[in-house]
Motif scaffolding. Sequence first.
Motif: not given
Length: 443
Positions: A178, A181, A201, A204, A214, A216, A225, A227
């Motif tokens: 996280s 991201l 998750d 996401e 985003v 996956v 994943v 972004i």
Amino acid sequence: MPHPPPRPIEIAARGSLRGRVAVPGDKSISHRALMLAGLAVGESRIEGLLEGEDVLATAAAMRAMGATVEGADDGTWRVWGVGIGGLLQPAQALDMGNSGTSTRLLAGLVASHPITATFTGDASLSKRPMARVIEPLSLMGADITASPGGRLPMMVRGLCPAVPIEYTLPVASAQVKSAILLAGLNTPGVTRVIEPVTTRDHSERMLAGFGAAVTVEASNRGRIVSITGEAELKPQHIVVPGDPSSAAFWAVAGSIVPGSEVTIANVGLNPTRAGLFEALRMMGADIAEVDPRSVGGEPVADLVVRHAPLRAIEAPPDLAPSMIDEYPVLFVAAAFATGRTVARGAHELRVKESDRIAAMAAALGACGVAVEEFEDGLAITGTGGEPIPGGATIASLLDHRIAMAMAVAGLHARAPITIDDATPVATSYPGFFATLDGLTECA
């Protein structure tokens, strides 16, 4: 943040538990809701936010960096965000209290903004390693100075524009994923995280809900994943489901105390978080899902838990990421099962708020339970449903989950169990002991 004076509490067996409880809002989702709302353009509303100390630390940090964050008496929170790229330099150090999630995720936000933030925390948080986020965020261009051992206090100097990276997680950690991201939100290009072992998750799901680009996908290297940075987040109305980590305590309590029947309302059952309930069912627990539904993109149901005899299992190591925070109370369930339960594959427990493997081995051992400690878990020989001896004073080590897990153990012990300090429980479940009293008064 100084820790308040210790508040010991004694837990004695008090008969069956019966009634309906509503657990606090999911802690993981609450953190992320505040952060993303603070980066959206406009007003977001959040219902069911966990108002524990950890989440309030996140709220305070977002205010310090320019977002307007307001709570109301009806439990609805309103957040007016600053937009991606709009975070302001905080005027003073950000005090994270006991919250590792706040620290690691907010470090990700700061890493791609042209600001500098210093993160501090209490004695427990200051012992926890931050190197796992320092490495990828440094690769993105952030200049990070930590205390010896990669610990707090820690200063993060962001870089804007930051550098997009592709990063394979060396350890299964939703916090590290996280953080990367969130840094990628204000980074031009595509930032990718590859996780060989799937972790929770929520990031996401919520990033997509706020309008971030985003994706996956599965690959032979693991779950990827991605972004795309520099998007505009749109304000949202978020309803936070009940925290499965908090529900876990009542699921185990209802399972081990004879005559119990407990309904736990509105529990989030995201498959990346529901491993504890799966493990309990493997042990023979009677847990029914009632009124399954979707709330804000997250699966939710009411859980009805009835007392049932538990049997020992070898907990599948691949369940570990989906119940990493629930191992302490799983160890308690094992103490009342028939046979020898082995629960391994949980190295992460060594670097939580406490060393939860050592802490639970010591706590259960002091209460007369046969425990064998491994580097990555415990083997526990249960009582076959009989009460454990109890009669010990337990060191909670400033860890809310140790305190609550051993409080559950005290509900079916021959002699009362004393928790040396109940104050850490407020970090995630301020009403825990009042709820416990209510369940036993209803019986």
